[in-house]
Design a protein around this motif. Structure first.
Motif, mmCIF file in Angstrom:
data_model
loop_
_atom_site.group_PDB
_atom_site.id
_atom_site.type_symbol
_atom_site.label_atom_id
_atom_site.label_comp_id
_atom_site.label_asym_id
_atom_site.label_seq_id
_atom_site.Cartn_x
_atom_site.Cartn_y
_atom_site.Cartn_z
ATOM 1 N N SER A 61 51.718 39.172 47.914
ATOM 2 C CA SER A 61 51.715 39.349 46.476
ATOM 3 C C SER A 61 50.667 38.414 45.866
ATOM 4 O O SER A 61 50.690 37.210 46.132
ATOM 5 N N PRO A 62 49.755 38.938 45.043
ATOM 6 C CA PRO A 62 48.715 38.080 44.466
ATOM 7 C C PRO A 62 49.237 37.105 43.417
ATOM 8 O O PRO A 62 48.538 36.194 43.025
ATOM 9 N N VAL A 63 50.463 37.279 42.934
ATOM 10 C CA VAL A 63 50.984 36.368 41.920
ATOM 11 C C VAL A 63 51.867 35.285 42.531
ATOM 12 O O VAL A 63 52.392 34.450 41.821
ATOM 13 N N ASP A 64 52.041 35.291 43.854
ATOM 14 C CA ASP A 64 52.800 34.246 44.524
ATOM 15 C C ASP A 64 51.972 32.973 44.507
ATOM 16 O O ASP A 64 50.836 32.947 44.961
ATOM 17 N N ARG A 65 52.502 31.898 43.976
ATOM 18 C CA ARG A 65 51.736 30.678 43.760
ATOM 19 C C ARG A 65 51.293 30.003 45.057
ATOM 20 O O ARG A 65 50.318 29.301 45.090
ATOM 21 N N GLY A 66 52.015 30.201 46.151
ATOM 22 C CA GLY A 66 51.690 29.479 47.361
ATOM 23 C C GLY A 66 50.744 30.198 48.298
ATOM 24 O O GLY A 66 50.322 29.646 49.300
ATOM 25 N N ARG A 67 50.384 31.396 47.996
ATOM 26 C CA ARG A 67 49.574 32.185 48.916
ATOM 27 C C ARG A 67 48.131 32.296 48.436
ATOM 28 O O ARG A 67 47.867 32.265 47.251
ATOM 29 N N GLY A 72 44.639 34.258 47.638
ATOM 30 C CA GLY A 72 44.353 35.548 47.023
ATOM 31 C C GLY A 72 43.474 35.336 45.815
ATOM 32 O O GLY A 72 42.985 34.241 45.566
ATOM 33 N N SER A 73 43.262 36.387 45.060
ATOM 34 C CA SER A 73 42.429 36.271 43.868
ATOM 35 C C SER A 73 43.002 37.133 42.758
ATOM 36 O O SER A 73 43.728 38.091 43.009
ATOM 37 N N LYS A 74 42.680 36.753 41.538
ATOM 38 C CA LYS A 74 43.108 37.494 40.351
ATOM 39 C C LYS A 74 41.874 37.892 39.560
ATOM 40 O O LYS A 74 40.906 37.144 39.478
ATOM 41 N N HIS A 75 41.956 39.060 38.968
ATOM 42 C CA HIS A 75 40.915 39.530 38.052
ATOM 43 C C HIS A 75 41.448 39.338 36.634
ATOM 44 O O HIS A 75 42.547 39.763 36.318
ATOM 45 N N HIS A 76 40.663 38.700 35.797
ATOM 46 C CA HIS A 76 40.998 38.514 34.379
ATOM 47 C C HIS A 76 39.969 39.292 33.568
ATOM 48 O O HIS A 76 38.769 39.184 33.822
ATOM 49 N N VAL A 77 40.439 40.065 32.595
ATOM 50 C CA VAL A 77 39.515 40.901 31.831
ATOM 51 C C VAL A 77 39.950 40.977 30.370
ATOM 52 O O VAL A 77 41.145 40.957 30.075
ATOM 53 N N ILE A 78 38.980 40.988 29.477
ATOM 54 C CA ILE A 78 39.216 41.261 28.053
ATOM 55 C C ILE A 78 38.524 42.587 27.759
ATOM 56 O O ILE A 78 37.358 42.786 28.119
ATOM 57 N N HIS A 112 40.422 48.964 40.042
ATOM 58 C CA HIS A 112 40.974 49.016 41.389
ATOM 59 C C HIS A 112 40.783 50.365 42.066
ATOM 60 O O HIS A 112 41.246 50.559 43.188
ATOM 61 N N GLN A 113 40.105 51.301 41.393
ATOM 62 C CA GLN A 113 39.679 52.517 42.084
ATOM 63 C C GLN A 113 38.558 52.200 43.062
ATOM 64 O O GLN A 113 38.331 52.950 44.006
ATOM 65 N N PHE A 114 37.871 51.092 42.827
ATOM 66 C CA PHE A 114 36.845 50.641 43.755
ATOM 67 C C PHE A 114 37.545 49.852 44.862
ATOM 68 O O PHE A 114 38.126 48.795 44.612
ATOM 69 N N LYS A 115 37.489 50.370 46.082
ATOM 70 C CA LYS A 115 38.261 49.803 47.176
ATOM 71 C C LYS A 115 37.882 48.360 47.473
ATOM 72 O O LYS A 115 38.722 47.552 47.856
ATOM 73 N N ARG A 116 36.636 48.007 47.256
ATOM 74 C CA ARG A 116 36.197 46.639 47.533
ATOM 75 C C ARG A 116 36.837 45.639 46.573
ATOM 76 O O ARG A 116 36.859 44.455 46.842
ATOM 77 N N LEU A 117 37.332 46.109 45.439
ATOM 78 C CA LEU A 117 38.021 45.222 44.505
ATOM 79 C C LEU A 117 39.523 45.229 44.728
ATOM 80 O O LEU A 117 40.199 44.235 44.501
ATOM 81 N N ARG A 118 40.033 46.363 45.165
ATOM 82 C CA ARG A 118 41.475 46.468 45.395
ATOM 83 C C ARG A 118 41.889 45.616 46.597
ATOM 84 O O ARG A 118 42.889 44.922 46.565
ATOM 85 N N ILE A 119 41.103 45.701 47.665
ATOM 86 C CA ILE A 119 41.330 44.898 48.860
ATOM 87 C C ILE A 119 40.120 44.004 49.017
ATOM 88 O O ILE A 119 39.006 44.490 49.202
ATOM 89 N N ASP A 159 31.463 34.408 45.030
ATOM 90 C CA ASP A 159 30.331 34.893 44.239
ATOM 91 C C ASP A 159 30.004 36.350 44.567
ATOM 92 O O ASP A 159 29.606 37.111 43.685
ATOM 93 N N LEU A 160 30.201 36.762 45.814
ATOM 94 C CA LEU A 160 29.988 38.173 46.167
ATOM 95 C C LEU A 160 31.040 39.066 45.514
ATOM 96 O O LEU A 160 30.728 40.143 44.997
ATOM 97 N N HIS A 161 32.279 38.615 45.539
ATOM 98 C CA HIS A 161 33.348 39.410 44.925
ATOM 99 C C HIS A 161 33.170 39.471 43.408
ATOM 100 O O HIS A 161 33.406 40.519 42.797
ATOM 101 N N GLN A 162 32.740 38.363 42.805
ATOM 102 C CA GLN A 162 32.455 38.349 41.364
ATOM 103 C C GLN A 162 31.342 39.335 41.032
ATOM 104 O O GLN A 162 31.407 40.054 40.034
ATOM 105 N N GLY A 163 30.316 39.397 41.863
ATOM 106 C CA GLY A 163 29.228 40.342 41.642
ATOM 107 C C GLY A 163 29.707 41.785 41.717
ATOM 108 O O GLY A 163 29.302 42.626 40.910
ATOM 109 N N LEU A 164 30.571 42.089 42.687
ATOM 110 C CA LEU A 164 31.121 43.442 42.783
ATOM 111 C C LEU A 164 32.010 43.760 41.584
ATOM 112 O O LEU A 164 32.027 44.896 41.103
ATOM 113 N N LEU A 165 32.727 42.765 41.101
ATOM 114 C CA LEU A 165 33.574 42.957 39.924
ATOM 115 C C LEU A 165 32.724 43.271 38.693
ATOM 116 O O LEU A 165 33.033 44.189 37.927
ATOM 117 N N GLU A 166 31.630 42.543 38.528
ATOM 118 C CA GLU A 166 30.743 42.806 37.396
ATOM 119 C C GLU A 166 30.026 44.145 37.533
ATOM 120 O O GLU A 166 29.802 44.845 36.545
#
Length: 148
Positions: free
Chosen positions: A1-7, A9-15, A112-119, A126-133
């Protein structure tokens, strides 16, 4: 789970705007609290040209879920001239914010339709941030295509 504090993972924040177009996006570790990214995301919103005069660089209202319910951040938003419409913690559901919050959830579904962002396959942030942008750019392009 990405919201589990002890594990890990990464979170996407968006406005997003009222149509679901991403205005600002950031990537943090899964063990960081959501509210820590509120002010940096607001600062990352680019100037939006509209009517004659100075371009807007902040929204009039900010809708958010219970994770952002802190008086300190409500005060900071009011000081910036933004009306906070944030659900209260400890109050039963049914505040009516779901009618506007679904736009953000739909944008997350688009991302999250983009598989590289979902998993997340990338080790480097920095690579994941670039794919997110890049995904946000594709979403903006699709919105523009529909408008013409």
């Amino acid at each position: 789970s990405p919201v589990d504090r002890g594990r890990p993972g990464s979170k996407h924040h968006v406005i997003v705007d009222r149509l679901g177009t991403p205005l600002a996006v950031s990537l943090t570790g899964g063990n960081r609290h959501d509210v820590t990214q509120l002010i940096p995301l607001l600062d990352a919103i680019p100037r939006i040209r509209g009517r004659r005069g100075r371009p807007r660089n902040r929204p009039k209202r900010l809708f958010a879920d219970r994770g952002y319910d802190y008086d300190k951040y409500r005060r900071l938003l009011r000081q910036r001239g933004i009306k906070p419409l944030i659900a209260r913690r400890g109050v039963v559901h049914g505040s009516g914010l779901g009618r506007t919050r679904w736009v953000v959830e739909r944008t997350f579904a688009w991302l999250h339709q983009f598989k590289r962002l979902r998993i997340r396959y990338e080790r480097r942030a920095d690579l994941h941030q670039g794919l997110l942008e890049l995904a946000c750019s594709i979403i903006c392009l699709r919105r523009l295509r529909r408008s013409f």
